[in-house]
Design a protein around this motif. Structure first.
Motif, PDB file in Angstrom:
ATOM      1  N   LEU A 307     -10.149  40.536 -23.775  1.00  0.00           N
ATOM      2  CA  LEU A 307     -11.530  40.624 -23.294  1.00  0.00           C
ATOM      3  C   LEU A 307     -12.303  39.314 -23.419  1.00  0.00           C
ATOM      4  O   LEU A 307     -13.423  39.209 -22.906  1.00  0.00           O
ATOM      5  N   THR A 308     -11.723  38.324 -24.068  1.00  0.00           N
ATOM      6  CA  THR A 308     -12.458  37.095 -24.373  1.00  0.00           C
ATOM      7  C   THR A 308     -13.108  36.438 -23.159  1.00  0.00           C
ATOM      8  O   THR A 308     -14.281  36.049 -23.223  1.00  0.00           O
ATOM      9  N   PRO A 309     -12.405  36.278 -22.024  1.00  0.00           N
ATOM     10  CA  PRO A 309     -13.076  35.651 -20.865  1.00  0.00           C
ATOM     11  C   PRO A 309     -14.323  36.409 -20.411  1.00  0.00           C
ATOM     12  O   PRO A 309     -15.333  35.790 -20.051  1.00  0.00           O
ATOM     13  N   LEU A 310     -14.268  37.742 -20.439  1.00  0.00           N
ATOM     14  CA  LEU A 310     -15.435  38.533 -20.044  1.00  0.00           C
ATOM     15  C   LEU A 310     -16.580  38.325 -21.039  1.00  0.00           C
ATOM     16  O   LEU A 310     -17.746  38.161 -20.636  1.00  0.00           O
ATOM     17  N   ALA A 311     -16.240  38.328 -22.334  1.00  0.00           N
ATOM     18  CA  ALA A 311     -17.272  38.121 -23.355  1.00  0.00           C
ATOM     19  C   ALA A 311     -17.934  36.755 -23.200  1.00  0.00           C
ATOM     20  O   ALA A 311     -19.143  36.610 -23.398  1.00  0.00           O
ATOM     21  N   ALA A 312     -17.141  35.739 -22.833  1.00  0.00           N
ATOM     22  CA  ALA A 312     -17.672  34.381 -22.695  1.00  0.00           C
ATOM     23  C   ALA A 312     -18.613  34.227 -21.512  1.00  0.00           C
ATOM     24  O   ALA A 312     -19.414  33.289 -21.474  1.00  0.00           O
ATOM     25  N   LEU A 313     -18.544  35.125 -20.535  1.00  0.00           N
ATOM     26  CA  LEU A 313     -19.413  35.016 -19.363  1.00  0.00           C
ATOM     27  C   LEU A 313     -20.888  35.112 -19.728  1.00  0.00           C
ATOM     28  O   LEU A 313     -21.746  34.633 -18.984  1.00  0.00           O
ATOM     29  N   GLY A 314     -21.179  35.728 -20.872  1.00  0.00           N
ATOM     30  CA  GLY A 314     -22.566  35.754 -21.326  1.00  0.00           C
ATOM     31  C   GLY A 314     -23.117  34.365 -21.580  1.00  0.00           C
ATOM     32  O   GLY A 314     -24.341  34.172 -21.613  1.00  0.00           O
ATOM     33  N   GLY A 315     -22.239  33.375 -21.729  1.00  0.00           N
ATOM     34  CA  GLY A 315     -22.663  32.005 -21.989  1.00  0.00           C
ATOM     35  C   GLY A 315     -23.390  31.341 -20.834  1.00  0.00           C
ATOM     36  O   GLY A 315     -23.947  30.243 -21.003  1.00  0.00           O
ATOM     37  N   ILE A 316     -23.401  31.967 -19.651  1.00  0.00           N
ATOM     38  CA  ILE A 316     -24.145  31.382 -18.536  1.00  0.00           C
ATOM     39  C   ILE A 316     -25.651  31.633 -18.671  1.00  0.00           C
ATOM     40  O   ILE A 316     -26.448  31.016 -17.951  1.00  0.00           O
ATOM     41  N   ILE A 317     -26.044  32.489 -19.598  1.00  0.00           N
ATOM     42  CA  ILE A 317     -27.459  32.848 -19.718  1.00  0.00           C
ATOM     43  C   ILE A 317     -28.328  31.693 -20.232  1.00  0.00           C
ATOM     44  O   ILE A 317     -29.328  31.338 -19.599  1.00  0.00           O
ATOM     45  N   PRO A 318     -27.998  31.048 -21.390  1.00  0.00           N
ATOM     46  CA  PRO A 318     -28.922  30.040 -21.934  1.00  0.00           C
ATOM     47  C   PRO A 318     -29.182  28.846 -21.012  1.00  0.00           C
ATOM     48  O   PRO A 318     -30.344  28.475 -20.845  1.00  0.00           O
ATOM     49  N   PRO A 319     -28.153  28.198 -20.417  1.00  0.00           N
ATOM     50  CA  PRO A 319     -28.481  27.046 -19.570  1.00  0.00           C
ATOM     51  C   PRO A 319     -29.328  27.408 -18.363  1.00  0.00           C
ATOM     52  O   PRO A 319     -30.185  26.628 -17.945  1.00  0.00           O
TER      53      PRO A 319
END
Length: 403
Positions: A307-319
Motif C-alpha cells: 500500500l505504500t505508493p497509495l499512502a505516499a500520494l497524500g504527499g501532493i497536498i502540502p506543496p
C-alpha cells in the motif's frame, strides 16, 4: 542544478533525518535508558516528539523572521553547526532526560526548513513555486528515507551509532554551504525583525487576515496532524502488529519516504498540470483516506508495504497548499509565510504524537477491551475526511463568489 539549490535540498534532507533517524531505534533506545513496557515506551516517544515539535513551533517564525532581516545564509549555516552538536549530545545520552534536551535543541535547529523554503521562493518565479516547493517536499522525503534506513541498518552497531553519522553529515553540509551558498535577501527585500510578527500565533493570525488563507492554513494543519501518525507510532505499530525488527521498520519507512520523494519531486508536476492546485489537494485527501483506513485494518505486513505508493500520494497536498498560499502573500513576507507554515506543522506535531501514542497505548494495553493497534490510523483517516470537507467547502464558496 545550481550548487546553492543543492545545499538547500541537502539541508532539508538532514532536517528530515532528525525526525526519521530516531524512529527505528526509539522503542529500544527508550527502554534501554528508562526501562518499561512497549506501551510505556510509546508514551515517552510521544513526549520526545512533542518536545521536538514545540521548539519547531516556537522557532519557525523566529528563524523565518531572522532570515528576512539578516539573510538566509547565516541562519542556515549556524543552525547546521548547532544541529551537529545536538547529534553528539544524543549519541552520549545516558537518560531519557538527556534525550529530552536533545529533542528540544533539535527542534530549534530543524525549524530552518522555513528559511530553506524562503530561499527557494526567493529564486523562483511565482508560477513555479508550487512545483519547486515540491522539490523541498521531495528532499524531506529523501531525508525520511535516509534517516530510518540509517537508524535501522546502523542499529546493529548500537542505538547510538546513527547519531554519530548524522553529526558528521550536518558538519559536512555546513562546510559545503559556507563555500557555495549565496545570499538572496537584498536591501530592497530586507525588513526589520519584529518580535510580535515572530510570535508563532501572531504570525498565523497575521496570515489568517489575508483573503482565502485561513481555510488553507486549517487544511495544512489538519493534514500534518494526520500525517504525523507515521513518525509517532509506526515503529511501535510495526513491532506490535507484525513483530518487525528495527531494520525492517527502517526499511519500511525508507520505502515510504522514497515514494514520498518520487511523488513530491516528480509526480506533483503532472498532477498540478492536470488538476490544478485545488484539485491536487482534493486528490491527495482521497488517497490518504483510503490508505489510512486500509493500514488500520490489515493484518498482513506485506500488504501494508504494498500500500505504500497509495499512502505516499497524500504527499501532493502540502506543496499544492503552499503554492496557493504563496500566491496570496507579498514577496517581502515569503519568509514569514514559510515560518508560519513551519509553526502550523509543528503545532500539529505537538498535538499528534501525544494523541496518537496514547491511542495506540490504550488499544494495545493488556487490559484493553478492544485490541486494535491500527486505531491511530483510523483517527488519521477521520482527519483526512475533515480536511477534504474543508477544501470542498472552500471550492463551493469560491464558485459562489464568482457567480
Amino acid at each position: 542544478m545550481r550548487l546553492p539549490v543543492v545545499f538547500i535540498l541537502l539541508t532539508v534532507v538532514i532536517d528530515a533525518m532528525g525526525i526519521g533517524l530516531i524512529i527505528p531505534v526509539m522503542p529500544v533506545l527508550i527502554q534501554e535508558v528508562g526501562g518499561g513496557t512497549l506501551a510505556e515506551a510509546a508514551i515517552w516517544g510521544g513526549i520526545l516528539s512533542t518536545a521536538f515539535a514545540v521548539m519547531q513551533f516556537l522557532f519557525g517564525p523566529v528563524m523565518g523572521g531572522l532570515s528576512d532581516r539578516f539573510g538566509r545564509r547565516p541562519v542556515l549555516l549556524l543552525a547546521l553547526l548547532v544541529m551537529a552538536f545536538d547529534y553528539v549530545l544524543m549519541a552520549l545520552a545516558g537518560s531519557v532526560w538527556i534525550l529530552l534536551i536533545g529533542r528540544l535543541v533539535g527542534g530549534i535547529t530543524a525549524a530552518t526548513q522555513s528559511t530553506a523554503s524562503a530561499y527557494m521562493s526567493d529564486i523562483t518565479v511565482p508560477q513555479m513555486r508550487a512545483a519547486n516547493f515540491g522539490l523541498i517536499g521531495a528532499a524531506f522525503g529523501a531525508g525520511f528515507v535516509l534517516g530510518p534506513l540509517l537508524g535501522g541498518l546502523l542499529a546493529q552497531y548500537g542505538t547510538r551509532a546513527p547519531f554519530w553519522v548524522a553529526a558528521a553529515l550536518a558538519t559536512a553540509n555546513a562546510l559545503f554551504g559556507w563555500v557555495v551558498l549565496t545570499e538572496t535577501v537584498t536591501d530592497s527585500t530586507r525588513r526589520a525583525f519584529i518580535w510580535r510578527r515572530a510570535n508563532p500565533l501572531g504570525a498565523l493570525r497575521s496570515l489568517g487576515r489575508l483573503p482565502g488563507v485561513t481555510p488553507l492554513l486549517a487544511i495544512y494543519f489538519i493534514y500534518h496532524v494526520g500525517f504525523a501518525v507515521y513518525p509517532a507510532v509506526w515503529s511501535y505499530f510495526g513491532i506490535e502488529r507484525f513483530d518487525w525488527s528495527p531494520a525492517t521498520i527502517g526499511l519500511s519507512l525508507g520505502l515510504f519516504g522514497g515514494m514520498m520523494a518520487l511523488v513530491q519531486g516528480g509526480l506533483i508536476r503532472p498532477v498540478l498540470r492536470s488538476f490544478g492546485e485545488r484539485g491536487t489537494v482534493i486528490a491527495g485527501h482521497v488517497a490518504s483516506i483510503i490508505s489510512f483506513t486500509l493500514i488500520a485494518v490489515l493484518t498482513s505486513g506485506s500488504w501494508v508495504l504494498i500500500l505504500t505508493p497509495l499512502a505516499a500520494l497524500g504527499g501532493i497536498i502540502p506543496p499544492a497548499l503552499q503554492g496557493m498560499m504563496s500566491a496570496r502573500v507579498a514577496n517581502d513576507a515569503q519568509g514569514e509565510l514559510q515560518g508560519a507554515l513551519t509553526s502550523a506543522s509543528a503545532l500539529a506535531m505537538i498535538l499528534s504524537p501525544l494523541v496518537m501514542t496514547n491511542v495506540f497505548a490504550q488499544f494495545t494495553a493488556a487490559a484493553t477491551p478492544v485490541y486494535l493497534p491500527g486505531a491511530p490510523f483510523l483517527l488519521a483517516a477521520a482527519l483526512s475526511i475533515l480536511g477534504l470537507t474543508v477544501i470542498l467547502s472552500t471550492t463551493r464558496q469560491a464558485k459562489r463568489r464568482t457567480t
